[in-house]
Write a protein that holds these residues in place. Structure first.
Motif, mmCIF file in Angstrom:
data_model
loop_
_atom_site.group_PDB
_atom_site.id
_atom_site.type_symbol
_atom_site.label_atom_id
_atom_site.label_comp_id
_atom_site.label_asym_id
_atom_site.label_seq_id
_atom_site.Cartn_x
_atom_site.Cartn_y
_atom_site.Cartn_z
ATOM 1 N N MET A 1 21.372 99.068 70.922
ATOM 2 C CA MET A 1 22.150 98.164 71.768
ATOM 3 C C MET A 1 23.641 98.352 71.498
ATOM 4 N N GLY A 2 24.454 98.524 72.557
ATOM 5 C CA GLY A 2 25.884 98.767 72.372
ATOM 6 C C GLY A 2 26.625 97.516 71.941
ATOM 7 N N LEU A 3 27.863 97.708 71.503
ATOM 8 C CA LEU A 3 28.688 96.568 71.091
ATOM 9 C C LEU A 3 29.097 95.760 72.325
ATOM 10 N N GLU A 4 29.157 94.448 72.154
ATOM 11 C CA GLU A 4 29.581 93.552 73.232
ATOM 12 C C GLU A 4 31.081 93.715 73.470
ATOM 13 N N LYS A 5 31.493 93.875 74.726
ATOM 14 C CA LYS A 5 32.925 94.046 75.015
ATOM 15 C C LYS A 5 33.601 92.676 75.092
ATOM 16 N N LEU A 28 40.827 88.182 63.859
ATOM 17 C CA LEU A 28 39.851 87.836 64.896
ATOM 18 C C LEU A 28 39.130 89.098 65.376
ATOM 19 N N GLU A 29 39.877 90.207 65.446
ATOM 20 C CA GLU A 29 39.271 91.482 65.861
ATOM 21 C C GLU A 29 38.227 91.934 64.836
ATOM 22 N N PHE A 38 33.269 94.344 70.284
ATOM 23 C CA PHE A 38 34.350 95.340 70.300
ATOM 24 C C PHE A 38 35.493 94.756 71.124
ATOM 25 N N ALA A 39 36.668 94.611 70.503
ATOM 26 C CA ALA A 39 37.812 94.015 71.201
ATOM 27 C C ALA A 39 38.479 95.072 72.088
ATOM 28 N N THR A 75 32.637 88.879 76.954
ATOM 29 C CA THR A 75 32.989 87.681 76.185
ATOM 30 C C THR A 75 34.499 87.509 76.074
ATOM 31 N N ALA A 76 34.948 86.254 76.155
ATOM 32 C CA ALA A 76 36.362 85.927 75.892
ATOM 33 C C ALA A 76 36.407 85.108 74.610
ATOM 34 N N ILE A 77 37.204 85.570 73.627
ATOM 35 C CA ILE A 77 37.245 84.895 72.324
ATOM 36 C C ILE A 77 38.656 84.351 72.066
ATOM 37 N N PHE A 78 38.742 83.055 71.820
ATOM 38 C CA PHE A 78 40.031 82.380 71.588
ATOM 39 C C PHE A 78 40.246 82.192 70.089
ATOM 40 N N ASP A 79 41.517 82.355 69.663
ATOM 41 C CA ASP A 79 41.795 82.357 68.227
ATOM 42 C C ASP A 79 41.814 80.959 67.617
ATOM 43 N N ASP A 80 41.845 79.918 68.421
ATOM 44 C CA ASP A 80 41.833 78.562 67.867
ATOM 45 C C ASP A 80 40.633 77.805 68.397
ATOM 46 N N GLU A 81 40.324 76.686 67.743
ATOM 47 C CA GLU A 81 39.168 75.903 68.195
ATOM 48 C C GLU A 81 39.483 75.269 69.547
ATOM 49 N N LEU A 82 38.575 75.435 70.482
ATOM 50 C CA LEU A 82 38.737 74.853 71.822
ATOM 51 C C LEU A 82 38.053 73.496 71.863
ATOM 52 N N SER A 83 38.630 72.582 72.626
ATOM 53 C CA SER A 83 37.945 71.304 72.833
ATOM 54 C C SER A 83 36.799 71.540 73.809
ATOM 55 N N ALA A 84 35.883 70.564 73.887
ATOM 56 C CA ALA A 84 34.742 70.691 74.798
ATOM 57 C C ALA A 84 35.232 70.872 76.239
ATOM 58 N N ALA A 85 36.275 70.109 76.619
ATOM 59 C CA ALA A 85 36.800 70.186 77.998
ATOM 60 C C ALA A 85 37.417 71.553 78.263
#
Length: 401
Positions: A1-5, A28-29, A38-39, A75-85
């Motif tokens: 299985m390949g790496l997730e982009k 984060l990377e 994979f970033a 996938t989109a990855i954010f560097d800080d904690e996101l609120s539920a909203a």
């Protein structure tokens, strides 16, 4: 299985300038790679504070959405904690999996948990993270705004789910309490032997050092959080036995849920007589790593324990070159030679700074002697009469039992 982009998204604020933002995104990377991703690209935006609805501004969000669509990103990855909203709003716009730093770390911990204890701790942290975010999972019902058969089931479903998760949290906490008691008894049964704990940022080589000292195989690899469970070994240097424990690596912006649920792993640190604070000197931001570890040690009331700073990976250290004719660039710490770092830290902590390479076994004899001297001092204070009773050692003064 390949790496997730994946794409990585961070912000530059007054508290977090461009240099710091880049460092966090580098980390984060590495976290993304450790989790199996994979970033592909990074997005950053200068802001006074995160947008309460979508974390980043509308224009930047459109850029991200377009890039995701054009490049088939998973996938989109954010560097800080996101609120539920925020998580809910961003998911609607981007239409891909949205994770924040906490979620990513929890995912890695879930992959790495080997024992039932570590798995229970990770599950507890995941449930505590999930609880405030449950509402987002029922948006398909919210949007229907009533109608036949739609009078209130959404709320009922959410409440049912909340109750299930709360019950699960209570159950996991109870299970952890039971294991904690067992571990406390185990620690008590180990007698009054001197206890030494390896602490440090994640991926600094603690497990490699543990393997070298105790001649035993502890899982070690160049990824973050290779070790989740505390490993304790009885080690003898010369004629002196002591207990050596390897602990979970620390990290900046460590989610509170994890500090809480890994409390007992950190009990080994709390109960240690001596800390070996292992530092990866080859990392350009190792001084920040030291500060992060010291902050967490302070939080668990272990900041004032006797500590030896062990600067590892000297074989991989390279100073940033400064051109002789370069009059513009000011010479800073990143241009220091290894010798300059040695004298800097010797000035700070005297002979409590050691420079080694666990991988290449460089300066290990000095390291063992320094640990021996420190352990012996603690041992003699504790047992004034029997510190020469132990004679089971080999020619290089090291036995692991």
């Amino acid at each position: 299985m390949g790496l997730e982009k994946a794409v990585l998204i961070g912000i530059v604020t007054k508290e977090q300038d461009e240099v710091k933002s880049k460092e966090y995104l580098d980390e984060l990377e590495f976290l993304t790679f450790t989790a199996g991703g994979f970033a592909v690209k990074r997005f950053t935006q200068k802001m006074d504070m995160p947008n309460p609805k979508t974390f980043i501004g509308t224009g930047k969000m459109e850029d991200v959405a377009q890039f995701i669509k054009d490049n088939e990103i998973d996938t989109a990855i954010f560097d800080d904690e996101l609120s539920a909203a925020q998580e809910r709003n961003i998911s609607k716009i981007l239409n891909v999996k949205v994770l924040d730093r906490t979620n990513l770390i929890l995912d890695i911990f879930a992959q790495r948990a080997q024992t039932s204890y570590a798995r229970t701790q990770v599950e507890l942290a995941q449930c505590e993270y999930l609880l405030p975010r449950l509402r987002g999972m029922w948006t398909h019902l919210e949007r229907q705004k009533g109608g036949i058969g739609m009078r209130g089931p959404g709320e009922t479903e959410i409440e049912t789910d909340r109750r299930i998760v709360r019950d699960k949290i209570a159950l996991l906490k109870k299970r952890i309490k039971t294991i904690d008691k067992q571990m406390a008894i185990q620690r008590g049964n180990r007698g009054k032997m001197v206890r030494v704990a390896l602490v440090g940022y994640t991926n600094v080589g603690k497990s490699t050092l543990m393997n070298v000292i105790s001649k035993s195989e502890v899982f070690a690899e160049n990824k973050l959080f290779a070790t989740l469970d505390t490993t304790v070994r009885k080690v003898v240097i010369q004629n002196l036995p002591f207990l050596l424990s390897d602990t979970v690596g620390f990290i900046r912006k460590l989610p509170t849920q994890l500090v809480d649920s890994f409390k007992s792993t950190l009990d080994e640190v709390r109960e240690a007589d001596l800390l070996l604070h292992v530092v990866d000197i080859s990392h350009p931001n190792f001084e920040e790593h030291i500060a992060s570890v010291e902050k967490i040690l302070g939080e668990i009331k272990s900041g004032d324990k006797p500590t030896i700073m062990v600067f590892n990976k000297i074989d991989a250290y390279t100073a940033e070159p400064l051109e002789e004719d370069d009059l513009e660039t000011e010479r800073t710490a990143k241009h220091y030679s290894l010798e300059e770092w040695k004298s800097t830290w010797m000035n700070k902590v005297g002979n409590n700074a050691l420079f080694i390479s666990a991988l290449n076994k460089e300066n290990l004899e000095d390291f063992k002697k320094r640990v021996y001297d420190e352990v012996r001092e603690i041992h003699v204070t504790r047992f004034p009469y029997n510190h020469f009773l132990y004679q089971d050692y080999n020619e290089d003064g090291l036995v692991e039992e």
